[in-house]
Each structure stands twice: as C-alpha cells, then as structure tokens.
Motif scaffolding. Structure first.
Motif, short mmCIF file in Angstrom:
data_model
loop_
_atom_site.label_atom_id
_atom_site.label_comp_id
_atom_site.label_asym_id
_atom_site.label_seq_id
_atom_site.Cartn_x
_atom_site.Cartn_y
_atom_site.Cartn_z
N ALA A 136 -3.04 -2.17 2.81
CA ALA A 136 -1.88 -1.32 3.10
C ALA A 136 -2.17 -0.39 4.27
N ALA A 137 -3.38 0.16 4.31
CA ALA A 137 -3.73 1.06 5.41
C ALA A 137 -3.65 0.34 6.75
N ARG A 138 -4.08 -0.90 6.78
CA ARG A 138 -4.02 -1.68 8.02
C ARG A 138 -2.58 -2.00 8.39
N ILE A 139 -1.78 -2.36 7.39
CA ILE A 139 -0.37 -2.66 7.64
C ILE A 139 0.32 -1.46 8.26
N GLU A 140 0.04 -0.29 7.70
CA GLU A 140 0.68 0.93 8.20
C GLU A 140 0.18 1.30 9.59
N LYS A 141 -1.11 1.08 9.85
CA LYS A 141 -1.67 1.44 11.15
C LYS A 141 -1.16 0.53 12.26
N PHE A 142 -1.11 -0.77 11.97
CA PHE A 142 -0.72 -1.74 13.00
C PHE A 142 0.72 -2.22 12.84
N ARG A 143 1.42 -1.72 11.83
CA ARG A 143 2.84 -1.99 11.62
C ARG A 143 3.12 -3.50 11.52
N LEU A 144 2.29 -4.18 10.74
CA LEU A 144 2.38 -5.64 10.63
C LEU A 144 3.44 -6.10 9.64
N GLY A 145 3.99 -5.18 8.86
CA GLY A 145 4.98 -5.55 7.86
C GLY A 145 5.31 -4.35 7.01
N VAL A 146 5.50 -4.58 5.70
CA VAL A 146 5.86 -3.49 4.79
C VAL A 146 4.99 -3.54 3.55
N THR A 147 4.93 -2.41 2.86
CA THR A 147 4.19 -2.32 1.61
C THR A 147 5.16 -2.15 0.45
N MET A 148 4.72 -2.48 -0.75
CA MET A 148 5.52 -2.35 -1.96
C MET A 148 4.60 -2.01 -3.13
N PRO A 149 5.09 -1.32 -4.15
CA PRO A 149 4.26 -1.11 -5.34
C PRO A 149 3.93 -2.47 -5.96
N GLU A 150 2.68 -2.67 -6.32
CA GLU A 150 2.31 -3.99 -6.81
C GLU A 150 3.08 -4.35 -8.08
N GLY A 151 3.56 -5.58 -8.10
CA GLY A 151 4.31 -6.07 -9.25
C GLY A 151 5.76 -5.62 -9.31
N ASP A 152 6.24 -4.92 -8.31
CA ASP A 152 7.60 -4.37 -8.33
C ASP A 152 8.58 -5.39 -7.73
N VAL A 153 9.29 -6.10 -8.59
CA VAL A 153 10.19 -7.17 -8.15
C VAL A 153 11.33 -6.61 -7.30
N ALA A 154 11.94 -5.51 -7.74
CA ALA A 154 13.07 -4.94 -7.01
C ALA A 154 12.68 -4.52 -5.60
N ARG A 155 11.51 -3.88 -5.48
CA ARG A 155 11.06 -3.43 -4.15
C ARG A 155 10.71 -4.63 -3.26
N CYS A 156 10.21 -5.69 -3.86
CA CYS A 156 9.91 -6.90 -3.08
C CYS A 156 11.20 -7.51 -2.54
N ILE A 157 12.24 -7.53 -3.36
CA ILE A 157 13.53 -8.04 -2.90
C ILE A 157 14.06 -7.18 -1.76
N ASP A 158 13.92 -5.87 -1.88
CA ASP A 158 14.34 -4.97 -0.79
C ASP A 158 13.57 -5.28 0.49
N ALA A 159 12.26 -5.52 0.35
CA ALA A 159 11.43 -5.83 1.52
C ALA A 159 11.88 -7.12 2.18
N LEU A 160 12.24 -8.10 1.38
CA LEU A 160 12.67 -9.39 1.94
C LEU A 160 14.03 -9.26 2.62
N ARG A 161 14.90 -8.44 2.06
CA ARG A 161 16.20 -8.23 2.71
C ARG A 161 16.00 -7.58 4.08
N TYR A 162 15.03 -6.72 4.17
CA TYR A 162 14.73 -6.05 5.44
C TYR A 162 14.10 -7.03 6.43
N LEU A 163 13.08 -7.77 6.00
CA LEU A 163 12.33 -8.63 6.91
C LEU A 163 13.03 -9.94 7.22
N CYS A 164 13.82 -10.44 6.27
CA CYS A 164 14.49 -11.73 6.46
C CYS A 164 15.92 -11.58 6.97
#
Length: 418
Positions: A346-374
C-alpha cells in the motif's frame, strides 16, 4: 576470478526459478563464476544456454532439495531451531561435496531465500561452528511482520528471527521491505540493502491461445485479473464475491493460477471446506462474468501475456505485509492495481500512484475501486498520474547489478578485471 554460490531450494513456483536465473545471469555478466544449488538444475542450465551461452562454462549446477524437518519418536517434529541448524549442516556438506567435484570452494554464498535458514531463539555461534563460508542473503518475509508490527520497537532483538545475521560471516542482508532496512541495519551494525522486487520481463505474446480465449469471452468488458498462485491469502474469496455481485457490470474477472486447496482446510475449520466447495462450484458452473484457469501459469511470456491482457490487476492480499513483484508487473505493463491497505504494498501504491487501496476483504470498497478504475479509467489515470516508469526503474533487472555490487563490496569479493 571469484566464485559465488547461489542457494535456492524452493522449486514450487516460477518466482523462485526466475530469481535464480536472473541472479545467475547478472553475476556471470559481472565476471563471477557461479555455483548454483537447486532442485532441478536443468531448468537453470537450459535457460543460461539460451540467454547467455557465452557464460555457460562459468556455471556449475548441483541438485539440492529443501532439507525437511525430521520427526522423532514421542516428540514428533523436531523444534524449529534444531531444524534450521540441520539445514545449515546439510548445506555445508552439499557445498563441500560440490567444491571437491569442481576443485575449489566458493568465495561467497548467497541465499536467494534466506528465510528457511533463520529461526527465533537461535544465535549465530552455533551456525558459525557448522558453516565455514562467508554469506549473505535475501530476507523475503521479516519475522517481525508476522506479529503485525511495523518497526523493531518492543522486539527482543537478541532473539529476533534474523539474529543469525549477527554472525561475523554474514557481510550483508538484503530485504524487499525497504521500510525496515534502516532499523535492522542499526540493530545489526552491518549493511542491510533494499533489494529490487524484480520480475521476468519477457514480452507477452498476443497469439497465446489462453489469451485469445479470454479476450473472446470478455468481449468489450474490462478485464480484472487475479493472476498467479491462488490461495486464501491472495484474496480470491473476496474477488469471487465481488464477481457474484457484479454480474450486471461491464467487467470480466479472470482467475488464473494453481489453486492451493490446502489453504482452505487449515485447522480443520469447516468454513474453509465450504469455501473451497464454493470455489469448485463456480469453476464447474462459471458465471457469465468469470473465467477460471486453475492451472500453473509459468513466469515468462505466458504469465506476462496474462498480465498484459488485463485492464486492472487485483492484489488485495489478506494478512500479507510483505512485498510482491506483481507491483513490478503492473508497472512494467502499465496496469492499475488494487491492493490492501497498510504495510509495504500500500505504501508503494500511494507513493507511486499505481492504483488504489482498499480494506482487505471489503467487497463493497473493491466494487467502488473497480467502478473508478474500470468505468472511469480516463479520469482515474488523469487523477492518479501513475509513475509506472519510476517504480519500474527501482525494481528492474538492471538494479540487481547495483545491489549485488554493494553487497559483494562489503565482503571484499570483487570480480576479476577482464
């Protein structure tokens, strides 16, 4: 000309072999001789003959398997510290026999996966008595992180998992988790270097049959990939639930890699058995938005072709505070990636802005992340402004030269001038 012995007794997946091949090639190019110990030597020799045949005469390979823990009557499996001492003894004997075979001993030993040779409650003096070679190694999964800690504060340092590295024969330690380098270096009083989490950089092949099938089934949908060895900790159950709840979305989920069934039955918890049955049911009756390939995907063009065909990579691992070279794959092929919050990835993702982070196992937040990235991919890339090139430079194969030079300079094991 100096000789370096590379030790790699893990042969379960392509990651270990990739490291062995690339380390061997780098050292050979730097004018060292290499003794490589590996369970399947032909996997290395064939690759060297193909990629750098001019150096083949400076490579010796020896078959060596992981030394398993013994079982003794009444007591059962021998304690961890005893098993580690026996591994060092076994390795010393293997190196001695190999040295007699080729006529000289290695000047330096490097452990590609040092973790198997470390243990809590074990000091270096015993190891020094049984292993007479100068050594260093790559420490993949620092024991401190297994307790959820993020620093060395409060740890009983003399009995730390890495305490064997206090040995005067250990000239340096390499780590993938760069955030721990300074603390452990201060504790050990010797060089600790941040090691690049390299990956095979073979170009993908668009005519790879598996890729053609995935693209045909995906159609115009965005492809979300969980690629590599599949186990419970890789977050597969989370992504499967995301797929179940996202049938109406314009996404297509790819699960590709060997499925580790044992990880779903640990401690005989019935829940794990039920979960594995759910996975098999989805595999046998796949939803319209899923593709399953529960077979080993070898590193190289096959793995890289899978990565390249994805629009978004999923690496929201669970209870995994370590590094993963899937981030290097993401940077190499410029693919946004989703990881779990906290720790190294996560620290690397945030530093290099390679994507997004989510609380582990959080289905709703993962769906939100996919709506953003896809669904908002252009907006996401503009807002993230990912530094794929910067991350790749830090973890490229070229970086191995620099790091090995630093480590070997500490041991005063310099290559011959040619």
């Amino acid at each position: 000309m100096k000789t370096i012995a590379l030790i790699e007794t893990n042969s379960g997946n392509g990651h270990h072999l990739t490291y062995l091949r690339l380390f061997s090639k780098t050292l050979l190019e730097q004018q060292y001789q290499v003794m490589a110990f590996y369970p399947r030597p032909v996997d290395l020799t064939d690759w060297i003959e193909e990629h750098c045949p001019a150096y083949r005469d400076r490579l010796w390979t020896f078959e060596m398997h992981k030394h398993k823990r013994r079982r003794v009557p009444v007591l059962g499996t021998v304690p961890g510290p005893i098993a580690v001492i026996e591994r060092w003894q076994h390795l010393a004997k293997s190196i001695r026999n190999a040295s007699e075979e080729i006529g000289h001993s290695p000047d330096y030993v490097f452990f590609n996966w040092l973790d198997n040779y470390l243990s809590y409650y074990l000091v270096h003096h015993i190891i020094d008595a049984v292993f007479p070679y100068n050594w260093a190694g790559l420490y993949f999964r620092p024991g401190i992180l297994r307790f959820g800690q993020r620093s060395l504060k409060g740890l009983s340092k003399p009995l730390a998992h890495y305490a064997i590295a206090r040995s005067p024969r250990c000239y340096a330690l390499a780590m993938l988790n760069e955030e721990l380098v300074d603390d452990i270096q201060e504790d050990l009083g010797k060089t600790v270097v941040a090691f690049p989490d390299i990956t095979d950089e073979t170009q993908p092949q668009t005519d790879y049959e598996l890729i053609k099938e995935i693209r045909q089934k995906a159609g115009d949908r965005k492809i979300v990939g969980l690629i590599g060895a599949l186990s419970k900790r890789k977050g597969i159950l989370t992504l499967l639930e995301v797929a179940r709840q996202s049938v109406q979305e314009n996404w297509f989920f790819v699960f590709a890699g060997a499925l580790d069934e044992t990880m779903f039955h640990q401690d005989f918890d019935q829940r794990f058995g039920d979960e594995f049955q759910q996975i098999k049911k989805m595999r046998d009756e796949p939803p319209s938005n899923c593709y399953f390939h529960f077979e080993f995907v070898p590193d190289g063009y096959a793995f890289n072709s899978m990565i390249d065909t994805c629009d978004v990579l999923f690496a929201a691992y669970e209870n995994f505070p370590y590094s993963s070279n899937l981030l290097t794959k993401a940077a190499l092929f410029k693919k946004p990636i989703i990881v779990s919050e906290g720790y190294c990835m996560a620290a690397r993702i945030e530093k290099f802005r390679l994507g997004v982070t989510m609380p582990e196992g959080d289905v709703a937040r993962c769906i939100d992340a996919l709506r953003y990235l896809c669904d908002c991919s252009d907006q996401a890339l503009s807002e993230l402004n990912p530094d794929f090139e910067g991350y790749y430079r830090l973890h490229s194969i070229e970086q191995i030269r620099t790091v090995f030079s630093e480590i070997l300079n500490e041991a005063n094991v310099l290559p011959a001038v040619v």
